[in-house]
Design a protein around this motif. Sequence first.
Motif, mmCIF file in Angstrom:
data_model
loop_
_atom_site.group_PDB
_atom_site.id
_atom_site.type_symbol
_atom_site.label_atom_id
_atom_site.label_comp_id
_atom_site.label_asym_id
_atom_site.label_seq_id
_atom_site.Cartn_x
_atom_site.Cartn_y
_atom_site.Cartn_z
ATOM 1 N N PRO A 52 14.772 17.571 7.458
ATOM 2 C CA PRO A 52 14.460 16.788 6.251
ATOM 3 C C PRO A 52 13.843 15.431 6.574
ATOM 4 O O PRO A 52 12.933 14.979 5.900
ATOM 5 N N THR A 53 14.322 14.794 7.637
ATOM 6 C CA THR A 53 13.775 13.503 8.028
ATOM 7 C C THR A 53 12.348 13.659 8.539
ATOM 8 O O THR A 53 11.468 12.861 8.215
ATOM 9 N N ALA A 54 12.112 14.703 9.305
ATOM 10 C CA ALA A 54 10.783 14.930 9.864
ATOM 11 C C ALA A 54 9.767 15.250 8.772
ATOM 12 O O ALA A 54 8.590 14.924 8.900
ATOM 13 N N LEU A 55 10.199 15.886 7.707
ATOM 14 C CA LEU A 55 9.289 16.284 6.635
ATOM 15 C C LEU A 55 9.184 15.246 5.522
ATOM 16 O O LEU A 55 8.348 15.357 4.644
ATOM 17 N N ALA A 56 10.050 14.244 5.528
ATOM 18 C CA ALA A 56 10.075 13.235 4.461
ATOM 19 C C ALA A 56 8.793 12.404 4.478
ATOM 20 O O ALA A 56 8.207 12.158 5.530
ATOM 21 N N GLN A 57 8.373 11.984 3.311
ATOM 22 C CA GLN A 57 7.226 11.101 3.186
ATOM 23 C C GLN A 57 7.694 9.663 3.295
ATOM 24 O O GLN A 57 8.871 9.367 3.141
ATOM 25 N N SER A 58 6.755 8.776 3.546
ATOM 26 C CA SER A 58 7.071 7.359 3.642
ATOM 27 C C SER A 58 6.697 6.646 2.357
ATOM 28 O O SER A 58 5.828 7.095 1.612
ATOM 29 N N MET A 59 7.343 5.513 2.132
ATOM 30 C CA MET A 59 6.985 4.677 0.991
ATOM 31 C C MET A 59 5.553 4.190 1.162
ATOM 32 O O MET A 59 5.047 4.088 2.278
ATOM 33 N N GLU A 60 4.942 3.868 0.064
ATOM 34 C CA GLU A 60 3.562 3.407 0.076
ATOM 35 C C GLU A 60 3.451 2.177 -0.810
ATOM 36 O O GLU A 60 3.962 2.184 -1.929
ATOM 37 N N ILE A 61 2.805 1.126 -0.330
ATOM 38 C CA ILE A 61 2.602 -0.090 -1.122
ATOM 39 C C ILE A 61 1.119 -0.231 -1.408
ATOM 40 O O ILE A 61 0.296 -0.171 -0.505
ATOM 41 N N THR A 62 0.796 -0.415 -2.681
ATOM 42 C CA THR A 62 -0.573 -0.725 -3.074
ATOM 43 C C THR A 62 -0.585 -2.175 -3.511
ATOM 44 O O THR A 62 0.096 -2.551 -4.465
ATOM 45 N N LYS A 63 -1.322 -2.985 -2.818
ATOM 46 C CA LYS A 63 -1.397 -4.415 -3.110
ATOM 47 C C LYS A 63 -2.178 -4.645 -4.400
ATOM 48 O O LYS A 63 -3.142 -3.923 -4.692
ATOM 49 N N ALA A 64 -1.771 -5.647 -5.153
ATOM 50 C CA ALA A 64 -2.424 -5.961 -6.430
ATOM 51 C C ALA A 64 -3.925 -6.169 -6.247
ATOM 52 O O ALA A 64 -4.729 -5.693 -7.060
ATOM 53 N N GLU A 65 -4.316 -6.847 -5.179
ATOM 54 C CA GLU A 65 -5.742 -7.123 -4.965
ATOM 55 C C GLU A 65 -6.548 -5.856 -4.647
ATOM 56 O O GLU A 65 -7.770 -5.857 -4.722
ATOM 57 N N ASP A 66 -5.849 -4.759 -4.312
ATOM 58 C CA ASP A 66 -6.530 -3.498 -4.028
ATOM 59 C C ASP A 66 -6.636 -2.608 -5.270
ATOM 60 O O ASP A 66 -7.163 -1.504 -5.193
ATOM 61 N N ARG A 67 -6.137 -3.065 -6.402
ATOM 62 C CA ARG A 67 -6.172 -2.279 -7.646
ATOM 63 C C ARG A 67 -7.261 -2.799 -8.569
ATOM 64 O O ARG A 67 -7.016 -3.121 -9.713
ATOM 65 N N ALA A 68 -8.465 -2.852 -8.075
ATOM 66 C CA ALA A 68 -9.570 -3.367 -8.882
ATOM 67 C C ALA A 68 -9.762 -2.511 -10.126
ATOM 68 O O ALA A 68 -9.677 -1.292 -10.078
ATOM 69 N N GLY A 69 -10.002 -3.163 -11.236
ATOM 70 C CA GLY A 69 -10.214 -2.458 -12.492
ATOM 71 C C GLY A 69 -11.659 -2.542 -12.929
ATOM 72 O O GLY A 69 -12.538 -2.954 -12.165
ATOM 73 N N ASN A 70 -11.868 -2.172 -14.182
ATOM 74 C CA ASN A 70 -13.202 -2.156 -14.767
ATOM 75 C C ASN A 70 -13.130 -2.587 -16.226
ATOM 76 O O ASN A 70 -12.086 -2.470 -16.861
ATOM 77 N N ILE A 71 -14.260 -3.024 -16.730
ATOM 78 C CA ILE A 71 -14.382 -3.268 -18.171
ATOM 79 C C ILE A 71 -14.410 -1.903 -18.850
ATOM 80 O O ILE A 71 -15.140 -1.002 -18.421
ATOM 81 N N GLY A 72 -13.604 -1.743 -19.891
ATOM 82 C CA GLY A 72 -13.534 -0.470 -20.612
ATOM 83 C C GLY A 72 -14.864 -0.106 -21.246
ATOM 84 O O GLY A 72 -15.616 -0.979 -21.687
ATOM 85 N N GLY A 73 -15.152 1.171 -21.294
ATOM 86 C CA GLY A 73 -16.418 1.679 -21.810
ATOM 87 C C GLY A 73 -16.570 1.545 -23.319
ATOM 88 O O GLY A 73 -15.584 1.603 -24.067
ATOM 89 N N ASP A 74 -17.818 1.372 -23.755
ATOM 90 C CA ASP A 74 -18.143 1.221 -25.185
ATOM 91 C C ASP A 74 -17.777 2.440 -26.013
ATOM 92 O O ASP A 74 -17.584 2.329 -27.221
#
Length: 151
Positions: free
Chosen positions: A15-37
């Motif tokens: 179970p330990t060998a197959l477990a996934q690791s936590m993941e951090i997404t930094k705020a500055e890496d979450r670039a957004g967009n202006i919503g479409g018309d």
Amino acid sequence: MKYALATLAFALAAPTALAQSMEITKAEDRAGNIGGDETFTGTVYVAPVFPPNMNDVSAGEVTFMPGARSAWHTHPLGQQLIVTSGTGWVQERGKEKLVMQAGDVIWCPPGVEHWHGGTDKTSVTHFALQASKDGKAVVWGDKVTDEEFLD
């Protein structure tokens, strides 16, 4: 006995060998967009918070400037809005427009047509959480008219 101990050790370690690791997404890496018309009126900034990696649930942080709003829309599995700052409006088709403010949580049931956005004078930011059904999290309708918005 030696084989049984080796099997037990592998079973305990697996179970330990197959477990996934936590993941951090930094705020500055979450670039957004202006919503479409086609889906928004006015200036709306949409930034992804997380993709549908948890039971097809995704989230976005949406900021509506004064006068900005979504088009009428529905969600096949519903939508949860968590207002984080400002004051805005939300309305279910055929019902009264309601005020939403920082700290409010709004549940939009599956298939219920609604819109949300800033007021005519204030901006609002909320997290929008929704799940996908058959690959679709939202079904867009007509844009909210100025008359509907101000009524």
